[in-house]
Structures are given as structure tokens and as C-alpha cells.
Design an enzyme around this catalytic site. Structure first.
Site, PDB file in Angstrom:
ATOM      1  N   THR A 189      32.844  34.959  38.389  1.00 49.40           N
ATOM      2  CA  THR A 189      33.367  34.587  37.073  1.00 49.40           C
ATOM      3  C   THR A 189      34.859  34.293  37.145  1.00 49.40           C
ATOM      4  O   THR A 189      35.348  33.336  36.532  1.00 49.40           O
ATOM      5  CB  THR A 189      33.080  35.693  36.037  1.00 49.40           C
ATOM      6  OG1 THR A 189      31.671  35.959  36.032  1.00 49.40           O
ATOM      7  CG2 THR A 189      33.501  35.274  34.645  1.00 49.40           C
ATOM      8  N   CYS A 190      35.584  35.084  37.888  1.00 51.45           N
ATOM      9  CA  CYS A 190      37.027  34.860  38.042  1.00 51.45           C
ATOM     10  C   CYS A 190      37.278  33.526  38.737  1.00 51.45           C
ATOM     11  O   CYS A 190      38.140  32.744  38.310  1.00 51.45           O
ATOM     12  CB  CYS A 190      37.663  36.003  38.822  1.00 51.45           C
ATOM     13  SG  CYS A 190      37.444  37.626  38.058  1.00 51.45           S
ATOM     14  N   ALA A 191      36.539  33.254  39.779  1.00 55.70           N
ATOM     15  CA  ALA A 191      36.683  31.996  40.504  1.00 55.70           C
ATOM     16  C   ALA A 191      36.371  30.816  39.588  1.00 55.70           C
ATOM     17  O   ALA A 191      37.070  29.797  39.611  1.00 55.70           O
ATOM     18  CB  ALA A 191      35.775  31.985  41.732  1.00 55.70           C
TER      19      ALA A 191
ATOM     20  N   SER B  91      36.765  30.686  36.366  1.00 53.04           N
ATOM     21  CA  SER B  91      37.846  30.485  35.392  1.00 53.04           C
ATOM     22  C   SER B  91      39.005  29.707  36.021  1.00 53.04           C
ATOM     23  O   SER B  91      39.617  28.865  35.362  1.00 53.04           O
ATOM     24  CB  SER B  91      38.320  31.817  34.801  1.00 53.04           C
ATOM     25  OG  SER B  91      39.095  32.551  35.707  1.00 53.04           O
TER      26      SER B  91
END
Length: 165
Positions: free
Chosen positions: A59-61, A63
């Protein structure tokens, strides 16, 4: 303190996000070349702070990819992807992904998480940053905030970008 969840389990942060209309707290973040970026470096342009626990999660990647794509079309706007990851991890990820429209900033030498009220205070991610988006105007005033309720979920990209209009 704010409460967010990770896979449905509730955890507390050290505080709350800065209020819309308030001046953003000053910060120092470490860039991939190990130089320091400050809030003052971005004065005169709108700024999106894309904040997350770690670049090494899906999820961070995602974003970073989404804001990188959006940032290419934004004039007078800078995006900083902020995490506690070491600058080397951000450089590795951005290099491998061809990310070049956003800056990255590591909090490993700063009080950013405490100052912005979004560091996890409890749970397995204690010390990392809660997934949040904060948008600042040209003068460093907060014009939009979102602290994502479920850490595994993506932020509302459209709402953050609409705040820039």
C-alpha cells in the site's frame, strides 16, 4: 491521540494531525543524498506530504506510485513521500520504479512523527508513521488532512489533489 487500525486491530498514535488552517510544524527530513530538507525549502509552492509506515509494503509503495503519476501534471506543487525508512531504502525503491516526480524524506533523525501527531504509540508499528496525507498551501498553512482509518487502505488521492485547486 488518534486511533487507527491495522487489519482491524486498533492502535493509538502520539497525537492528532495539525488542524486545517494552522501553520504546519517545521520539519527536517533526510533526502536520499543524505542532505536535509526543511519546510522552509518548499515555501512558495503547495506541498503534499504523503506519509506512510514503510516503502516496503504494497500500500505504501502504491501511494508513492500514484502521487508520482499525479505530480507530473501539477504545476507549483511538490510532493514529499515521508516515512521512517532509511534514505537508502527510498533511493532503492525510487530507482527501481523510475520514480522521479516526488521527493522522499526519512524521519530517522527527526521528531516529525511526534510533531505532526502521527507516529504510532502502540502496537507492532510503534515508532513508524500512520498513513496520512497533509496538504499545505504556499505559505505552509494546512489546507487538507487525512489520517487513513485502516492502515492497510490507500488514502483518498482525489480529495488530496482537489485541495490543491
Amino acid at each position: 491521540m488518534a486511533t487507527v487500525t491495522l487489519k482491524g486491530n486498533p492502535f493509538e498514535t502520539v497525537g492528532t494531525l495539525p488542524a486545517v488552517g494552522s501553520a504546519a510544524p517545521a520539519f527536517e527530513l533526510v533526502k536520499t543524498d543524505l542532505s536535509v530538507a526543511t519546510l522552509a525549502d518548499y515555501q512558495g509552492a503547495k506541498l503534499v506530504l504523503n506519509i506512510f509506515p514503510s516503502v516496503d509494503t504494497p500500500t505504501c509503495a502504491m501511494s508513492i506510485r500514484k502521487f508520482n503519476e499525479s505530480a507530473a501534471a501539477l504545476k507549483g506543487v511538490n510532493v514529499i513521500c515521508v516515512s521512517a525508512d532509511l534514505p537508502f531504502a527510498a533511493a532503492r525503491f525510487c530507482g527501481a520504479e523510475g520514480i522521479d516526480n516526488v521527493d522522499t524524506g526519512s524521519t530517522f533523525r527527526s521528531t516529525f512523527g511526534k510533531d505532526y501527531g502521527l507516529a504510532f504509540a502502540t502496537g507492532p508499528l510503534t515508532g513508524l508513521l500512520s498513513r496520512s496525507v497533509i496538504v499545505l498551501d504556499e505559505n505552509g498553512t494546512v489546507i487538507y488532512t487525512e489520517q487513513v482509518a485502516e492502515t492497510a487502505d490507500e488514502p483518498n488521492y482525489e480529495a488530496a489533489l482537489a485541495a490543491l485547486a
